[in-house]
Every structure is written in structure tokens, then in C-alpha cells.
Motif scaffolding. Structure first.
Motif, PDB file in Angstrom:
ATOM      1  N   ASP A  39       0.827  -1.211   0.000  1.00  0.00           N
ATOM      2  CA  ASP A  39       0.000   0.000   0.000  1.00  0.00           C
ATOM      3  C   ASP A  39       0.861   1.260   0.000  1.00  0.00           C
ATOM      4  OD1 ASP A  39      -2.314  -1.513  -0.033  1.00  0.00           O
ATOM      5  OD2 ASP A  39      -2.694  -1.312   2.122  1.00  0.00           O
ATOM      6  N   LYS A  40       1.936   1.265   0.825  1.00  0.00           N
ATOM      7  CA  LYS A  40       2.811   2.439   0.897  1.00  0.00           C
ATOM      8  C   LYS A  40       3.557   2.659  -0.411  1.00  0.00           C
ATOM      9  CE  LYS A  40       3.632   2.493   5.857  1.00  0.00           C
ATOM     10  NZ  LYS A  40       4.632   2.370   6.920  1.00  0.00           N
ATOM     11  N   ALA A  41       4.065   1.582  -0.994  1.00  0.00           N
ATOM     12  CA  ALA A  41       4.789   1.702  -2.268  1.00  0.00           C
ATOM     13  C   ALA A  41       3.848   2.184  -3.373  1.00  0.00           C
ATOM     14  CB  ALA A  41       5.438   0.380  -2.644  1.00  0.00           C
ATOM     15  N   PHE A  42       2.613   1.695  -3.387  1.00  0.00           N
ATOM     16  CA  PHE A  42       1.637   2.138  -4.378  1.00  0.00           C
ATOM     17  C   PHE A  42       1.352   3.631  -4.209  1.00  0.00           C
ATOM     18  CE2 PHE A  42      -2.620   2.998  -5.950  1.00  0.00           C
ATOM     19  CZ  PHE A  42      -2.566   2.446  -7.227  1.00  0.00           C
ATOM     20  N   TYR A  43       1.173   4.043  -2.971  1.00  0.00           N
ATOM     21  CA  TYR A  43       0.897   5.451  -2.671  1.00  0.00           C
ATOM     22  C   TYR A  43       2.014   6.362  -3.198  1.00  0.00           C
ATOM     23  CZ  TYR A  43       0.589   9.702   0.167  1.00  0.00           C
ATOM     24  OH  TYR A  43       0.555  11.009   0.584  1.00  0.00           O
ATOM     25  N   VAL A  44       3.251   5.968  -2.999  1.00  0.00           N
ATOM     26  CA  VAL A  44       4.382   6.795  -3.437  1.00  0.00           C
ATOM     27  C   VAL A  44       4.605   6.667  -4.939  1.00  0.00           C
ATOM     28  CG1 VAL A  44       6.888   7.091  -3.277  1.00  0.00           C
ATOM     29  CG2 VAL A  44       5.526   6.802  -1.201  1.00  0.00           C
ATOM     30  N   LEU A  45       4.788   5.443  -5.425  1.00  0.00           N
ATOM     31  CA  LEU A  45       5.158   5.229  -6.828  1.00  0.00           C
ATOM     32  C   LEU A  45       4.048   5.588  -7.816  1.00  0.00           C
ATOM     33  CD1 LEU A  45       7.085   1.869  -6.469  1.00  0.00           C
ATOM     34  CD2 LEU A  45       8.028   3.971  -7.450  1.00  0.00           C
ATOM     35  N   ARG A  46       2.823   5.233  -7.503  1.00  0.00           N
ATOM     36  CA  ARG A  46       1.746   5.403  -8.485  1.00  0.00           C
ATOM     37  C   ARG A  46       0.871   6.625  -8.210  1.00  0.00           C
ATOM     38  NH1 ARG A  46       4.571   3.296 -11.773  1.00  0.00           N
ATOM     39  NH2 ARG A  46       2.954   4.029 -13.174  1.00  0.00           N
ATOM     40  N   GLN A  47       0.856   7.118  -6.959  1.00  0.00           N
ATOM     41  CA  GLN A  47      -0.001   8.259  -6.647  1.00  0.00           C
ATOM     42  C   GLN A  47       0.797   9.518  -6.313  1.00  0.00           C
ATOM     43  OE1 GLN A  47      -2.417   6.351  -3.547  1.00  0.00           O
ATOM     44  NE2 GLN A  47      -4.094   6.187  -5.030  1.00  0.00           N
ATOM     45  N   GLY A  48       2.122   9.448  -6.378  1.00  0.00           N
ATOM     46  CA  GLY A  48       2.956  10.628  -6.151  1.00  0.00           C
ATOM     47  C   GLY A  48       3.067  11.045  -4.697  1.00  0.00           C
ATOM     48  N   GLY A  49       2.829  10.125  -3.780  1.00  0.00           N
ATOM     49  CA  GLY A  49       2.886  10.443  -2.362  1.00  0.00           C
ATOM     50  C   GLY A  49       4.309  10.519  -1.831  1.00  0.00           C
ATOM     51  N   THR A  50       4.418  10.806  -0.543  1.00  0.00           N
ATOM     52  CA  THR A  50       5.710  10.888   0.143  1.00  0.00           C
ATOM     53  C   THR A  50       5.620  10.103   1.440  1.00  0.00           C
ATOM     54  OG1 THR A  50       6.110  13.090  -0.770  1.00  0.00           O
ATOM     55  CG2 THR A  50       7.417  12.460   1.157  1.00  0.00           C
ATOM     56  N   GLU A  51       6.625   9.267   1.680  1.00  0.00           N
ATOM     57  CA  GLU A  51       6.657   8.531   2.941  1.00  0.00           C
ATOM     58  C   GLU A  51       7.104   9.458   4.063  1.00  0.00           C
ATOM     59  OE1 GLU A  51       9.504   5.350   2.488  1.00  0.00           O
ATOM     60  OE2 GLU A  51      11.170   6.737   2.304  1.00  0.00           O
ATOM     61  N   ARG A  52       6.814   9.086   5.285  1.00  0.00           N
ATOM     62  CA  ARG A  52       7.204   9.864   6.451  1.00  0.00           C
ATOM     63  C   ARG A  52       8.725   9.893   6.585  1.00  0.00           C
ATOM     64  NH1 ARG A  52       5.331   6.727   9.904  1.00  0.00           N
ATOM     65  NH2 ARG A  52       7.115   6.414  11.251  1.00  0.00           N
ATOM     66  N   ALA A  53       9.288  11.027   6.903  1.00  0.00           N
ATOM     67  CA  ALA A  53      10.743  11.161   7.093  1.00  0.00           C
ATOM     68  C   ALA A  53      11.226  10.186   8.154  1.00  0.00           C
ATOM     69  CB  ALA A  53      11.088  12.593   7.500  1.00  0.00           C
ATOM     70  N   PHE A  54      12.410   9.644   7.962  1.00  0.00           N
ATOM     71  CA  PHE A  54      13.078   8.719   8.878  1.00  0.00           C
ATOM     72  C   PHE A  54      12.347   7.381   9.029  1.00  0.00           C
ATOM     73  CE2 PHE A  54      14.305  13.017  10.156  1.00  0.00           C
ATOM     74  CZ  PHE A  54      15.680  12.919  10.027  1.00  0.00           C
ATOM     75  N   SER A  55      11.421   7.055   8.132  1.00  0.00           N
ATOM     76  CA  SER A  55      10.667   5.806   8.247  1.00  0.00           C
ATOM     77  C   SER A  55      11.261   4.672   7.413  1.00  0.00           C
ATOM     78  CB  SER A  55       9.198   6.026   7.853  1.00  0.00           C
ATOM     79  OG  SER A  55       9.101   6.357   6.476  1.00  0.00           O
ATOM     80  N   SER A  56      12.165   4.971   6.497  1.00  0.00           N
ATOM     81  CA  SER A  56      12.720   3.946   5.614  1.00  0.00           C
ATOM     82  C   SER A  56      13.970   3.307   6.201  1.00  0.00           C
ATOM     83  CB  SER A  56      13.063   4.549   4.251  1.00  0.00           C
ATOM     84  OG  SER A  56      13.753   3.596   3.464  1.00  0.00           O
ATOM     85  N   SER A  57      14.024   1.996   6.144  1.00  0.00           N
ATOM     86  CA  SER A  57      15.227   1.281   6.582  1.00  0.00           C
ATOM     87  C   SER A  57      16.407   1.567   5.646  1.00  0.00           C
ATOM     88  CB  SER A  57      14.959  -0.224   6.645  1.00  0.00           C
ATOM     89  OG  SER A  57      14.627  -0.709   5.350  1.00  0.00           O
ATOM     90  N   LEU A  58      16.138   2.038   4.448  1.00  0.00           N
ATOM     91  CA  LEU A  58      17.204   2.348   3.493  1.00  0.00           C
ATOM     92  C   LEU A  58      17.876   3.689   3.786  1.00  0.00           C
ATOM     93  CD1 LEU A  58      15.612   1.154   0.127  1.00  0.00           C
ATOM     94  CD2 LEU A  58      17.254  -0.038   1.599  1.00  0.00           C
ATOM     95  N   ASN A  59      17.274   4.501   4.635  1.00  0.00           N
ATOM     96  CA  ASN A  59      17.843   5.813   4.941  1.00  0.00           C
ATOM     97  C   ASN A  59      19.267   5.702   5.481  1.00  0.00           C
ATOM     98  OD1 ASN A  59      17.770   8.661   5.151  1.00  0.00           O
ATOM     99  ND2 ASN A  59      17.304   8.487   7.322  1.00  0.00           N
ATOM    100  N   LYS A  60      19.506   4.766   6.363  1.00  0.00           N
ATOM    101  CA  LYS A  60      20.830   4.601   6.989  1.00  0.00           C
ATOM    102  C   LYS A  60      21.610   3.417   6.412  1.00  0.00           C
ATOM    103  CE  LYS A  60      20.523   7.942  10.009  1.00  0.00           C
ATOM    104  NZ  LYS A  60      21.441   9.042  10.090  1.00  0.00           N
TER     105      LYS A  60
END
Length: 160
Positions: A47-68
Motif C-alpha cells: 500500500d505504501k509503495a503504491f501510494y508513493v510510486l503510483r499516486q505521487g505520495g511521500t513517505e514519512r521522514a526517517f521511516s525507511s530502513s534504506l535511509n541509513k
């Protein structure tokens, strides 16, 4: 003194968004190599990936494990597995989103965003998925660019 500070801030803001993207090109659906229906994307993506990739959304800051994540490897589009960023170009921007000073040439498309605050949007040039934004406040010793990317739009493939 306050007026001088405000003036300096406004001038800096206006000049920082003057030429964000190295090459601006809007990805049109007819030029995409991967085309899927909304239902196909929903089945493939969280659901989160769909929201960002297909609907142009933004995930919450510091929420991605890829950040660090600073392991050696490559970052690919979560939607179509197109290589987008190399790990050696990742840096800690302190913004809460994975940041890179350059993208893999030809695999990112840029589109002018309506908001000066967000500069240019970045999309996967293959499937059109929304990735994030590009700014001119990256490392000055390299490109000066900051590709601010939603981690949920990426998949990390470790080297080897």
C-alpha cells in the motif's frame, strides 16, 4: 538586521531552485517501457509503495530502513527493477530520506513540480513511478545535487 536576514534567505531560496535538474524531461505514458493497470500495480506493490510510486505520495521522514543503509550495492526501482542509484553516490543529508548526489544516467526522468519548495520531481524513466525530488543543496565537492528519494520506492540489491 532582521530585514537583511530575510532578504538573504529569499535570494538564496530563489537561486537554489533555478536549475535543479540536470536534464528536465517529463515521462509521457507512451514513452514508458513498463505499462500496467492500476490493479496490476496494486497487486505487485505494498500500500505504501503504491501510494508513493503510483499516486505521487511521500513517505514519512526517517521511516525507511534504506535511509541509513550504506552497504555496497545498487538501488533499483521497486516497481520495475530498473537500476537508479549506486551506493557509492549515497550520502547522509540529514533529511530523513535516502539521498544521492547523482543518478544512473538515463534511468530517471524529471518534471517541474508546481511548488517551488519541491523543485523537480523524479520519476523512473522505465515505469513512470514517482521516486522523490531533486534539489541543489547536495555535496558541493561532488555534483551539488541532492536526489531526495522515498525509500519505499526503492529496492536495495547488495553487491555480489
Amino acid at each position: 538586521m532582521l530585514y537583511k536576514s530575510i532578504l538573504v534567505f529569499i535570494v538564496a531560496l530563489l537561486t537554489s531552485y533555478n536549475s535543479c535538474a540536470q536534464k528536465v524531461s517529463k515521462t509521457e505514458p507512451q514513452t514508458l517501457k513498463v505499462l500496467k493497470t492500476e490493479d496490476e500495480w496494486r497487486k505487485q506493490l505494498s500500500d505504501k509503495a503504491f501510494y508513493v510510486l503510483r499516486q505521487g505520495g511521500t513517505e514519512r521522514a526517517f521511516s525507511s530502513s534504506l535511509n541509513k543503509n550504506y552497504a555496497a550495492g545498487i538501488y533499483v526501482c521497486k516497481g520495475c527493477k530498473t537500476p537508479l542509484f549506486k551506493s557509492e553516490h549515497k550520502f547522509n543529508s540529514g533529511t530523513g530520506w535516502p539521498s544521492f548526489d547523482r543518478a544512473i544516467e538515463g534511468n530517471i526522468a524529471y518534471a517541474k513540480n508546481g511548488s517551488a519548495h519541491y523543485g523537480y520531481e523524479e520519476h523512473c524513466a522505465v515505469c513512470g513511478g514517482h521516486l522523490g525530488h531533486i534539489f541543489n543543496d547536495g555535496p558541493h565537492e561532488t555534483t551539488g545535487k541532492r536526489h531526495c528519494i522515498n525509500g519505499v520506492a526503492l529496492e536495495f540489491i547488495p553487491k555480489n
